[in-house]
Design an enzyme around this catalytic site. Structure first.
Site, PDB file in Angstrom:
ATOM      1  N   GLU A 176      29.114  50.936  46.882  1.00 20.25           N
ATOM      2  CA  GLU A 176      29.591  51.576  45.662  1.00 20.25           C
ATOM      3  C   GLU A 176      28.808  51.050  44.471  1.00 20.25           C
ATOM      4  OE1 GLU A 176      32.026  53.435  46.800  1.00 20.25           O
ATOM      5  OE2 GLU A 176      33.029  54.213  45.015  1.00 20.25           O
TER       6      GLU A 176
ATOM      7  N   TYR B 240      29.478  47.513  51.386  1.00 17.17           N
ATOM      8  CA  TYR B 240      30.626  47.108  52.189  1.00 17.17           C
ATOM      9  C   TYR B 240      30.682  47.695  53.596  1.00 17.17           C
ATOM     10  CZ  TYR B 240      31.960  51.424  49.807  1.00 17.17           C
ATOM     11  OH  TYR B 240      31.958  52.679  49.287  1.00 17.17           O
TER      12      TYR B 240
ATOM     13  N   ASP C 114      35.892  51.157  42.333  1.00  9.60           N
ATOM     14  CA  ASP C 114      36.030  52.468  41.713  1.00  9.60           C
ATOM     15  C   ASP C 114      34.713  52.852  41.041  1.00  9.60           C
ATOM     16  OD1 ASP C 114      37.250  54.760  41.039  1.00  9.60           O
ATOM     17  OD2 ASP C 114      38.540  53.922  39.485  1.00  9.60           O
TER      18      ASP C 114
ATOM     19  N   CYS D 291      37.346  70.964   4.921  1.00  6.22           N
ATOM     20  CA  CYS D 291      37.893  69.617   5.138  1.00  6.22           C
ATOM     21  C   CYS D 291      39.411  69.621   4.945  1.00  6.22           C
ATOM     22  CB  CYS D 291      37.241  68.638   4.173  1.00  6.22           C
ATOM     23  SG  CYS D 291      37.980  66.997   4.242  1.00  6.22           S
TER      24      CYS D 291
ATOM     25  N   GLU E 226      13.499  32.307  30.180  1.00  2.07           N
ATOM     26  CA  GLU E 226      12.623  31.783  31.233  1.00  2.07           C
ATOM     27  C   GLU E 226      12.332  32.858  32.284  1.00  2.07           C
ATOM     28  OE1 GLU E 226      13.703  27.044  31.188  1.00  2.07           O
ATOM     29  OE2 GLU E 226      15.167  28.455  31.965  1.00  2.07           O
TER      30      GLU E 226
ATOM     31  N   CYS F 163      39.885  67.196   1.555  1.00  5.96           N
ATOM     32  CA  CYS F 163      39.403  67.538   0.209  1.00  5.96           C
ATOM     33  C   CYS F 163      39.046  69.018   0.084  1.00  5.96           C
ATOM     34  CB  CYS F 163      38.207  66.668  -0.170  1.00  5.96           C
ATOM     35  SG  CYS F 163      36.711  67.118   0.739  1.00  5.96           S
TER      36      CYS F 163
ATOM     37  N   CYS G   3      35.192  62.324  -0.790  1.00  7.09           N
ATOM     38  CA  CYS G   3      36.402  62.795  -0.088  1.00  7.09           C
ATOM     39  C   CYS G   3      37.311  61.587   0.153  1.00  7.09           C
ATOM     40  CB  CYS G   3      36.004  63.440   1.236  1.00  7.09           C
ATOM     41  SG  CYS G   3      37.387  63.730   2.349  1.00  7.09           S
TER      42      CYS G   3
ATOM     43  N   LYS H 109      46.283  52.719  47.786  1.00 11.92           N
ATOM     44  CA  LYS H 109      45.996  53.052  46.384  1.00 11.92           C
ATOM     45  C   LYS H 109      46.991  52.372  45.453  1.00 11.92           C
ATOM     46  CE  LYS H 109      43.789  56.588  45.397  1.00 11.92           C
ATOM     47  NZ  LYS H 109      42.437  56.890  44.919  1.00 11.92           N
TER      48      LYS H 109
ATOM     49  N   LYS I 141      38.916  48.223  46.827  1.00 13.75           N
ATOM     50  CA  LYS I 141      38.389  49.587  46.826  1.00 13.75           C
ATOM     51  C   LYS I 141      37.737  49.764  45.463  1.00 13.75           C
ATOM     52  CE  LYS I 141      39.702  54.355  47.826  1.00 13.75           C
ATOM     53  NZ  LYS I 141      38.896  54.942  46.784  1.00 13.75           N
TER      54      LYS I 141
ATOM     55  N   CYS J 123      32.500  66.591   6.828  1.00 12.40           N
ATOM     56  CA  CYS J 123      32.746  66.821   5.414  1.00 12.40           C
ATOM     57  C   CYS J 123      31.674  66.005   4.701  1.00 12.40           C
ATOM     58  CB  CYS J 123      34.135  66.298   5.072  1.00 12.40           C
ATOM     59  SG  CYS J 123      34.399  66.124   3.313  1.00 12.40           S
TER      60      CYS J 123
ATOM     61  N   GLU K 197      39.697  44.439  51.689  1.00 15.27           N
ATOM     62  CA  GLU K 197      38.732  44.240  50.600  1.00 15.27           C
ATOM     63  C   GLU K 197      39.026  45.213  49.467  1.00 15.27           C
ATOM     64  OE1 GLU K 197      35.645  44.958  53.383  1.00 15.27           O
ATOM     65  OE2 GLU K 197      35.151  46.906  52.543  1.00 15.27           O
TER      66      GLU K 197
ATOM     67  N   LYS L 238      40.642  47.475  56.903  1.00 19.12           N
ATOM     68  CA  LYS L 238      39.809  47.917  58.022  1.00 19.12           C
ATOM     69  C   LYS L 238      40.149  47.104  59.268  1.00 19.12           C
ATOM     70  CE  LYS L 238      36.078  49.111  54.857  1.00 19.12           C
ATOM     71  NZ  LYS L 238      34.788  48.781  54.255  1.00 19.12           N
TER      72      LYS L 238
HETATM   73  S1  IVH Z   1      34.724  52.171  53.574  1.00 14.13           S
HETATM   74  C1  IVH Z   1      33.671  55.019  56.931  1.00 14.13           C
HETATM   75  N1  IVH Z   1      35.177  50.336  51.768  1.00 14.13           N
HETATM   76  O1  IVH Z   1      36.287  54.967  48.627  1.00 14.13           O
HETATM   77  C2  IVH Z   1      34.249  54.141  55.892  1.00 14.13           C
HETATM   78  N2  IVH Z   1      35.014  52.588  51.029  1.00 14.13           N
HETATM   79  O2  IVH Z   1      38.174  57.159  48.870  1.00 14.13           O
HETATM   80  C3  IVH Z   1      33.601  54.322  54.587  1.00 14.13           C
HETATM   81  N3  IVH Z   1      35.194  52.853  48.589  1.00 14.13           N
HETATM   82  O3  IVH Z   1      34.049  57.272  49.990  1.00 14.13           O
HETATM   83  C4  IVH Z   1      34.327  53.839  53.430  1.00 14.13           C
HETATM   84  N4  IVH Z   1      35.454  50.722  48.116  1.00 14.13           N
HETATM   85  O4  IVH Z   1      33.134  55.562  48.271  1.00 14.13           O
HETATM   86  C5  IVH Z   1      35.012  51.651  51.994  1.00 14.13           C
HETATM   87  N5  IVH Z   1      35.540  48.586  50.270  1.00 14.13           N
HETATM   88  C6  IVH Z   1      35.347  49.881  50.499  1.00 14.13           C
HETATM   89  C7  IVH Z   1      35.347  50.834  49.458  1.00 14.13           C
HETATM   90  C8  IVH Z   1      35.176  52.179  49.769  1.00 14.13           C
HETATM   91  C9  IVH Z   1      35.357  51.946  47.613  1.00 14.13           C
HETATM   92  C10 IVH Z   1      35.072  54.312  48.339  1.00 14.13           C
HETATM   93  C11 IVH Z   1      34.043  55.002  49.180  1.00 14.13           C
HETATM   94  C12 IVH Z   1      34.789  56.110  49.894  1.00 14.13           C
HETATM   95  C13 IVH Z   1      35.975  56.273  49.024  1.00 14.13           C
HETATM   96  C14 IVH Z   1      37.121  56.927  49.755  1.00 14.13           C
END
Ligand code: IVH
Length: 703
Positions: A195, A247, A138, A442, A56, A445, A465, A348, A136, A460, A134, A324
């Site tokens: 991100e 974010y 990747d 190979c 749709e 063979c 083989c 981390k 992080k 090969c 929140e 934060k």
């Molecule tokens: S805040 C000034 N929030 O992690 C503050 N960064 O290792 C800016 N990242 O360069 C960053 N999730 O690319 C913030 N929830 C999140 C994030 C985040 C991933 C990344 C971001 C930053 C890197 C630092």
């Protein structure tokens, strides 16, 4: 973003537009179609809760495209059709960020967080600080600028001060709106950060595709996302299924006439939390549902650990949490270093990386003859498993990663992803390391290896083989192919060694008496194996096609091929050009399929399989072909009273009918609803077209 009343209104409008747009004038239709398409993109990509089917959505999108083609003067930059860039990126211009994109300080345990909280309390003078936690994400960080509600620029992080302009590519990401109602908050210009990520699912799909193409798989979704952002062709970017989380609001300018009346929403940006709320309301995917606002560091510690435990259940990769300080006034008080803000810290998660020693490289021959170097490592434990060998793909890869035997190497295992070598650590070399030498013949063979100019792998090409034969049989019986349960790799190898099995048809000629005397094979297991082999003869045709192990033919292509034929041998009749007409079949695939079906050994094998009773007919197609509407073409026009247009189309298709897009001599049936327009007029002039009503169509389907 959308109130209940708005949602309801758009739902109604959607139904109306799906039924027909013919009686509408172009400007009104375009406006309505854009409105509903934006809404459905939001539901799908931001909320992950779609209200219409893909079919749709496509129908609405095509409608808009058609109106815009007919009325090019009405095309605007923020129309949903304008995401797809027409031109290739010609390099990426360097641009300056409005505010430098800083990094984050890292923490690894509770003590690190407690230290950080102590400093926050000192600077702010508070006893407990309110934090927002929140994920992080990747992926690859981006910055977006909106002016007067329109996306005007998107950039990579670069060195933090300057990045690269990737606007065209960012427009391919459907969860990023091309326009957003910041003006309702009194904002004229805004820079936001986020991100770009690739979900685990899209990543797995992408890696499958890469390996099917003969390229090496990528180590993690992060590399896949950042690589995708710098692709030359925006259309390629669109295919990658990228997503984005936003974010952070790094900068904004209020409108000049900033009085109370110019704002229609009165959310004040006083906390980080409120900025996430605003982004969410403006249609972005901000971590609005994922975030938590808590008081005091103890709560933070508890929650970051909870998140770490559930990280594997998320559909995308996160490598930690970001904490934060919630209040903007306090953030300002804490300020920043040249490297990171003092008001935020990353927590981390435990590394899924480890270093180990590369001890040797062995060369394995796959079912297509590709010779793959496999690195043998000192066993290490990462991401929940012990790893002792890793594919290093091909010569180029080895060169690129600068790998030597004896090297220390950094390895990574992201989520469910197969472990990969990230890099070698040449600084740890002591001079005893030796080069990895590629064989010229190979290893199984001993025939000479070949490499095509456009390819990275040595092959090969002796299809007899032993290594290839065994791998082909293993693939044939495997779960995604013929799914012969209890056969498996180990049994294939054992039976082959004992000369009880020498090729694919041999699977159906196994001497169960001989197997019965082998150790570990009781009557029950033999019965099971026999039943599974017998049952596999009825597997649908697409599984058989996939099981044949034709180069570049993965499961999806196998389905496409199966859908295009009635009998497996029909593929023998198809030219490369005809094959290329099929969806997603490119030059390489077409060539490979053509070659497979023009090789006598393969044809002999297929004849044997047919005699042994395998299913060569496309059963599904047979029922379709037997359907009353097989081979008939349909087109709907005007507003149908009982059916949605998409329902009617599906009904026709289910009976073997085909939907066409315009009136021509190839059309068999024009189904006419209310207010039918030019199509009806045109059809009346071609006397082979049968013009029928909706009721007549329903009759036809019933028959
Ligand atoms: S805040 C000034 N929030 O992690 C503050 N960064 O290792 C800016 N990242 O360069 C960053 N999730 O690319 C913030 N929830 C999140 C994030 C985040 C991933 C990344 C971001 C930053 C890197 C630092």
């Amino acid at each position: 973003m959308y109130t209940e009343a708005q949602t309801l209104e758009i739902k109604k409008l959607t139904e109306q537009l799906l039924r027909s747009t013919e009686s509408m004038n172009a400007a009104a239709a375009i406006e309505s179609l854009r409105k509903v398409l934006r809404f459905h993109e939001y539901r799908y990509y931001v909320m992950s809760d779609p209200l219409v089917s893909d079919h749709e959505y496509d129908q609405l999108y095509k409608s808009l495209e058609r109106f815009e083609q007919e009325n090019p003067q009405l095309i605007t930059k923020d129309s949903p059709t304008q995401r797809v860039g027409s031109s290739l990126n010609d390099g990426f211009e360097t641009v300056q960020h409005l505010v430098p994109m800083l990094s984050l300080e890292n923490s690894y345990n509770a003590d690190d967080l407690i230290d950080w909280d102590r400093k926050a309390k000192e600077i702010t003078g508070l006893e407990t600080v309110e934090y927002c936690i929140e994920p992080k994400f990747d992926g690859a960080s981006i910055s977006l600028i909106y002016e007067n509600d329109a996306l005007v620029r998107a950039a990579t992080r670069g060195d933090g001060v300057e990045g690269e302009d990737i606007t065209n590519n960012i427009k391919q990401i459907r969860s990023i709106p091309l326009s957003a109602p910041f003006s309702e908050y009194g904002i004229q210009q805004i820079e936001i950060r986020g991100e770009v990520i690739m979900s685990k699912k899209s990543f797995a799909k992408y890696n499958d595709w890469l390996t099917e193409q003969g390229s090496s798989a990528l180590a993690n979704p992060r590399n896949a996302a950042s690589g995708s952002l710098r692709m030359k062709d925006p259309k390629e970017v669109a295919r990658r299924g990228l997503e984005a989380f936003l974010y952070h609001v790094s900068y904004y300018v209020n409108r000049e006439s900033q009085d109370a009346s110019s704002r229609t929403r009165d959310l004040r940006l006083t906390t980080h939390d409120s900025s996430l709320q605003m982004l969410w309301e403006c249609g972005f995917r901000s971590p609005q549902k994922e975030k938590l606002v808590v008081k005091g560091i103890e709560e933070v510690i508890k929650h970051v650990h909870d998140f770490e435990e559930m990280r594997d259940t998320l559909p995308y990769e996160i490598d930690g949490m970001v904490v934060k300080v919630n209040d903007f006034a306090l953030q300002d008080k804490m300020g920043m270093t040249t490297h990171h803000p003092r008001w935020a810290i990353a927590f981390k998660f435990k590394a899924r990386q480890a270093t180990t020693k590369l001890r040797a490289v062995e060369f394995q021959v796959g079912r297509t003859g590709a010779v793959t170097p496999v690195a043998k490592l000192d066993p290490v434990f990462i991401g929940g498993v012990t790893v002792s060998s890793i594919s290093v793909h091909n010569e180029e890869y080895i060169k690129e990663k600068d790998l030597k035997i004896g090297d220390s190497v950094l390895i990574e295992r992201a989520g469910d992803v197969i472990p990969q070598i990230v890099k070698s650590l040449p600084e740890l070399r002591d001079g005893t390391e030796t080069d990895i030498l590629f064989p010229t013949h190979c290893p199984v063979c001993n025939s000479k290896l070949f490499k095509e100019e456009t390819e990275a792998v040595w092959r090969c090409i002796n299809i007899e083989c032993e290594a290839q034969v065994v791998e082909r049989i293993i693939h044939f019986v495997s779960k995604d192919a013929m799914d012969i349960k209890s056969f498996g790799e180990a049994n294939v190898r054992k039976f082959y060694e004992l000369k009880l099995l020498k090729d694919i048809p041999g699977v159906y000629r196994l001497q169960f008496d001989s197997i019965g005397i082998l150790e570990g094979f009781g009557k029950k297991s033999i019965d099971n194996l026999q039943a599974a082999i017998e049952a596999s003869k009825q597997q649908p045709l697409h599984r058989l096609i996939y099981a044949l192990g034709i180069r570049f033919v993965g499961e999806t292509t196998a389905k496409t091929l199966a859908n295009a034929i009635e009998n497996l041998f029909d593929l023998q009749e198809k030219t490369e050009e005809a094959l290329q007409q099929l969806e997603d079949v490119g030059v390489k695939v077409a060539q490979s399929v053509f070659q497979f079906f023009h090789n006598q050994q393969n044809i002999d094998m297929l004849n044997e399989l047919k005699e042994l009773g395998l299913q060569f007919k496309n059963e599904k197609r047979e029922t379709i072909a037997a359907g009353g509407l097989a081979g008939q073409t349909f087109l709907f026009t005007g507003t149908l009273a009982k059916l949605k247009r998409s329902e009617a189309e599906t009904m026709a298709e289910e009976q073997g009918g085909k939907i066409v897009s315009g009136v021509s001599a190839k059309l068999n049936y024009l189904v006419v609803g209310d207010d039918a327009g030019s199509k009806l007029e045109k059809a009346k002039k071609i006397n082979t077209i049968k013009i029928i009503t909706e009721d007549e169509f329903l009759q036809l389907v019933k028959q």
